[in-house]
Design a protein around this motif. Structure first.
Motif, short mmCIF file in Angstrom:
data_model
loop_
_atom_site.label_atom_id
_atom_site.label_comp_id
_atom_site.label_asym_id
_atom_site.label_seq_id
_atom_site.Cartn_x
_atom_site.Cartn_y
_atom_site.Cartn_z
N MET A 1 0.84 -1.17 0.00
CA MET A 1 0.00 0.00 0.00
C MET A 1 0.89 1.24 0.00
N LEU A 2 0.58 2.19 -0.85
CA LEU A 2 1.33 3.43 -0.96
C LEU A 2 0.60 4.51 -0.17
N ILE A 3 1.30 5.12 0.76
CA ILE A 3 0.72 6.17 1.59
C ILE A 3 1.57 7.42 1.43
N TYR A 4 0.92 8.53 1.11
CA TYR A 4 1.62 9.81 0.98
C TYR A 4 1.78 10.46 2.34
N HIS A 5 2.96 10.97 2.59
CA HIS A 5 3.21 11.75 3.80
C HIS A 5 4.10 12.92 3.42
N PRO A 6 3.67 14.15 3.68
CA PRO A 6 4.46 15.32 3.30
C PRO A 6 5.88 15.32 3.86
N ALA A 7 6.10 14.64 4.96
CA ALA A 7 7.43 14.61 5.56
C ALA A 7 8.45 13.95 4.63
N PHE A 8 7.97 13.08 3.74
CA PHE A 8 8.87 12.37 2.83
C PHE A 8 8.80 12.90 1.40
N ASP A 9 8.13 14.02 1.20
CA ASP A 9 7.97 14.62 -0.12
C ASP A 9 9.03 15.69 -0.31
N ILE A 10 9.91 15.50 -1.29
CA ILE A 10 11.00 16.45 -1.51
C ILE A 10 10.48 17.84 -1.85
N TYR A 11 9.39 17.93 -2.60
CA TYR A 11 8.85 19.23 -2.97
C TYR A 11 8.23 19.94 -1.76
N HIS A 12 7.54 19.20 -0.94
CA HIS A 12 7.00 19.78 0.29
C HIS A 12 8.14 20.18 1.21
N GLY A 13 9.20 19.37 1.24
CA GLY A 13 10.38 19.69 2.04
C GLY A 13 11.05 20.96 1.56
N ALA A 14 11.14 21.15 0.25
CA ALA A 14 11.74 22.37 -0.29
C ALA A 14 10.89 23.58 0.08
N PHE A 15 9.57 23.44 -0.01
CA PHE A 15 8.66 24.51 0.39
C PHE A 15 8.87 24.87 1.86
N ARG A 16 8.92 23.85 2.73
CA ARG A 16 9.10 24.11 4.16
C ARG A 16 10.45 24.78 4.43
N ALA A 17 11.50 24.31 3.76
CA ALA A 17 12.84 24.88 3.96
C ALA A 17 12.85 26.35 3.55
N LEU A 18 12.28 26.67 2.40
CA LEU A 18 12.24 28.06 1.96
C LEU A 18 11.41 28.92 2.91
N LEU A 19 10.29 28.39 3.39
CA LEU A 19 9.44 29.11 4.33
C LEU A 19 10.21 29.42 5.61
N LEU A 20 10.95 28.46 6.11
CA LEU A 20 11.73 28.68 7.33
C LEU A 20 12.89 29.65 7.10
N LEU A 21 13.58 29.49 5.98
CA LEU A 21 14.71 30.38 5.69
C LEU A 21 14.26 31.82 5.49
N GLU A 22 13.15 32.00 4.80
CA GLU A 22 12.65 33.35 4.55
C GLU A 22 12.20 34.04 5.84
N ASN A 23 11.92 33.26 6.87
CA ASN A 23 11.45 33.82 8.13
C ASN A 23 12.50 33.77 9.22
N SER A 24 13.75 33.65 8.85
CA SER A 24 14.82 33.67 9.84
C SER A 24 15.74 34.85 9.57
N PRO A 25 16.31 35.42 10.62
CA PRO A 25 17.21 36.55 10.42
C PRO A 25 18.42 36.10 9.61
N GLY A 26 18.79 36.89 8.64
CA GLY A 26 19.93 36.55 7.81
C GLY A 26 19.62 35.47 6.78
N ARG A 27 18.40 34.94 6.83
CA ARG A 27 17.94 33.90 5.91
C ARG A 27 18.95 32.76 5.79
N SER A 28 19.49 32.36 6.95
CA SER A 28 20.53 31.35 6.98
C SER A 28 20.49 30.62 8.32
#
Length: 165
Positions: A1-28
């Motif tokens: 059975m195939l189950i989708y989970h955003p935690a294992f989705d590279i595109y969702h991971g890229a979205f989350r990473a950009l969201l976190l970086l854009e909201n951190s001082p120095g974006r780093s």
């Protein structure tokens, strides 16, 4: 059975990473810091186990009451370890698109470049995710990763006893 989970989705991971970086001082932030705050973004109830730095606890405890839209984790520490390869893929993909610095990534840091995020990608974050990403990026990701009372020790999600002080 195939189950989708955003935690294992590279595109969702890229979205989350950009969201976190854009909201951190120095974006780093260090790559391991990104892994930890990404886990808290997906599973905010885990913030309840974080030892907050002075001044960050009231809002953190409030956000910790937010239920995850994903599953609950039997062991956050094991989950974080198991998703290391995903974070390598996410950061490599972002570096390949010149959204983060490949040179900084080689040094273990994830640092946004001046390359704009495509289209209206980040505007797709809902209000809850944006509030959480802003808190994590500005209050938690700024905690030094290593050393006494560093993020690794405060979160207890990664081994910290053998880190340089």
């Amino acid at each position: 059975m195939l189950i989708y989970h955003p935690a294992f989705d590279i595109y969702h991971g890229a979205f989350r990473a950009l969201l976190l970086l854009e909201n951190s001082p120095g974006r780093s932030m260090p790559a391991d810091t990104l892994r930890i705050v990404d886990l808290y973004l997906m599973f905010p109830y885990l913030l309840a186990d974080l030892e907050f730095p002075k001044g960050a606890g009231k809002e953190g405890r409030r956000l910790a009451g937010t239920m995850s839209r994903f599953n609950r984790l039997p062991s956050p520490r094991i989950f974080l370890s198991q998703t290391r390869a995903l974070h390598v893929l996410v950061t490599s993909a972002l570096a390949g698109k010149n959204l983060i610095s490949a040179d900084a990534l080689a040094e273990g840091d994830v640092s946004r470049t001046d390359q704009p995020v495509p289209g209206d990608l980040l505007s797709r974050a809902d209000e809850r995710d944006l509030e959480l990403a802003t808190y994590l990026g500005s209050r938690i990701a700024t905690i030094p990763l290593l050393g006494k009372k560093g993020l690794k020790e405060r979160s207890k999600l990664m081994e910290f006893r053998y880190d340089p002080a």
